[in-house]
Design an enzyme around this catalytic site. Structure first.
Site, PDB file in Angstrom:
ATOM      1  N   GLY A  31       0.874  -1.269  -0.059  1.00  0.00           N
ATOM      2  CA  GLY A  31      -0.149   0.114   0.032  1.00  0.00           C
ATOM      3  C   GLY A  31       0.997   1.407   0.273  1.00  0.00           C
ATOM      4  N   HIS A  37       4.637   2.398  -8.049  1.00  0.00           N
ATOM      5  CA  HIS A  37       3.786   1.472  -8.259  1.00  0.00           C
ATOM      6  C   HIS A  37       3.120   1.272  -9.537  1.00  0.00           C
ATOM      7  CE1 HIS A  37       3.930   1.573  -3.679  1.00  0.00           C
ATOM      8  NE2 HIS A  37       4.230   0.239  -3.903  1.00  0.00           N
ATOM      9  N   GLN A 155      15.573  -7.606  -2.664  1.00  0.00           N
ATOM     10  CA  GLN A 155      14.334  -8.383  -2.643  1.00  0.00           C
ATOM     11  C   GLN A 155      14.064  -9.109  -4.157  1.00  0.00           C
ATOM     12  OE1 GLN A 155      10.667  -6.905  -0.655  1.00  0.00           O
ATOM     13  NE2 GLN A 155      10.017  -6.200  -2.841  1.00  0.00           N
ATOM     14  N   ARG A 189       7.853   5.188   1.927  1.00  0.00           N
ATOM     15  CA  ARG A 189       8.440   5.732   3.318  1.00  0.00           C
ATOM     16  C   ARG A 189       8.574   7.267   2.922  1.00  0.00           C
ATOM     17  NH1 ARG A 189      10.846   1.660   6.753  1.00  0.00           N
ATOM     18  NH2 ARG A 189      10.374  -0.372   5.528  1.00  0.00           N
TER      19      ARG A 189
HETATM   20  O1  PAF Z   1       8.303  -4.522  -1.740  1.00  0.00           O
HETATM   21  C1  PAF Z   1       7.130  -4.739  -0.926  1.00  0.00           C
HETATM   22  O2  PAF Z   1       6.464  -3.880  -0.985  1.00  0.00           O
HETATM   23  C2  PAF Z   1       6.913  -5.862  -0.087  1.00  0.00           C
HETATM   24  O3  PAF Z   1       8.062  -6.228   0.480  1.00  0.00           O
HETATM   25  C3  PAF Z   1       6.254  -6.926  -0.808  1.00  0.00           C
HETATM   26  C4  PAF Z   1       7.024  -7.744  -1.896  1.00  0.00           C
HETATM   27  C5  PAF Z   1       4.908  -6.513  -1.138  1.00  0.00           C
HETATM   28  C6  PAF Z   1       5.984  -8.434   0.274  1.00  0.00           C
HETATM   29  O4  PAF Z   1       5.138  -7.756   1.321  1.00  0.00           O
END
Ligand code: PAF
Length: 281
Positions: A31, A37, A155, A189
């Site tokens: 979110g 995004h 990640q 953030r």
């Molecule tokens: O990058 C993010 O926003 C989070 O780490 C994810 C991949 C949605 C997992 O909670």
């Protein structure tokens, strides 16, 4: 845009779409949505029949209770952004029980050492939390393609590794970092930064651009020293780490070899807020 608030209704929908032979593109989020995004959804829209997103603030990936408590949450704003984007067909807003039916805890993963570098050192257990939620979301949403921003490069590498090791049938797509006009990498953030801080934090991007130049003629040690000097002079900013790593295994590079791909990684804490960025060298 369809909104699903539990696992059962989402899964019925996914089954129906799969039966119709639709290719599903998925971008999971926590979110506090922003342009970064939207760039994931845009790419997903171009490559799939159906675009699904999720909004779930995953408790198990936070290593600091205060950080979890302060994480920005505004579902109505997020739904508005998703709807107005025109890119997303369905959004999944699971409850904790839909992801963690028993205990709210992470599974343990072995990401072949990727988890021990950088963010893994600073935030032990973080990637077990990410792996757990992403694996579960993949099992429920069954995407053909899944989209992640390169801002969280480690990640992205870890999710690719998980999918490979667990043989989950999904293609993982990395999407270029989306930057504000001044170069600051967009992040949820950033909402917690004052306008003045959002402006002065552009130094992170400017330093990475300098690193790209220094990389041509200086050693890793010399570059690191220069970066440390930049942040020593910045009041209210604390350089948590800077390093140049081999893109393949994320091991710190102390010397550079031709034929290998390197990337610079940085975390700066600005007024208590961790800002993360990286750049291909
Ligand atoms: O990058 C993010 O926003 C989070 O780490 C994810 C991949 C949605 C997992 O909670």
């Amino acid at each position: 845009m369809e909104v699903f608030r539990n696992r059962k209704t989402l899964q019925d929908y996914i089954e129906r779409q799969k039966e119709m032979g639709k290719r599903i593109g998925f971008a999971p989020t926590m979110g506090a949505l922003h342009e970064g995004h939207l760039s994931l959804y845009k790419e997903a829209r171009n490559e799939n029949d159906l675009v699904v997103s999720s909004v779930f603030v995953n408790p198990t990936q936070f290593t600091n209770a205060e950080d979890l408590r302060k994480y920005p949450r505004d579902v109505n704003r997020d739904l508005m952004i998703l709807k107005n984007s025109g890119f997303v067909d369905a959004v999944y807003l699971p409850e904790t029980i839909d992801i963690y039916p028993e205990k709210t805890e992470s599974k343990k993963y072995n990401f072949d050492g990727l988890e021990n570098e950088m963010e893994g050192k600073s935030r032990p257990g973080h990637f077990d939390g990410v792996g757990t939620v992403v694996e579960e979301l993949f099992r429920q949403v069954k995407p053909d393609n899944a989209y992640f921003g390169e801002k969280d490069f480690q990640q992205l590498a870890i999710i690719k590794k998980m999918v490979e090791k667990k043989k989950i049938p999904v293609a993982i797509k990395g999407v270029k970092i989306y930057r504000a006009e001044n170069g600051l990498a967009l992040s949820s953030r950033n909402q917690r930064l004052s306008e003045n801080r959002r402006n002065t934090s552009k130094i992170i991007y400017e330093t990475l651009k300098d690193v790209k130049i220094w990389f041509k003629h200086l050693s890793a040690k010399e570059i690191t020293k220069k970066v440390e000097e930049v942040f020593d002079d910045q009041p209210g900013m604390f350089l948590e780490y800077f390093m140049i790593a081999d893109e393949n295994n994320l091991h710190e590079a102390t010397a550079f070899h031709s034929g290998k791909k390197y990337r610079a990684f940085i975390v700066v804490v600005v007024d208590g807020i961790r800002l993360i960025d990286n750049m291909e060298l």
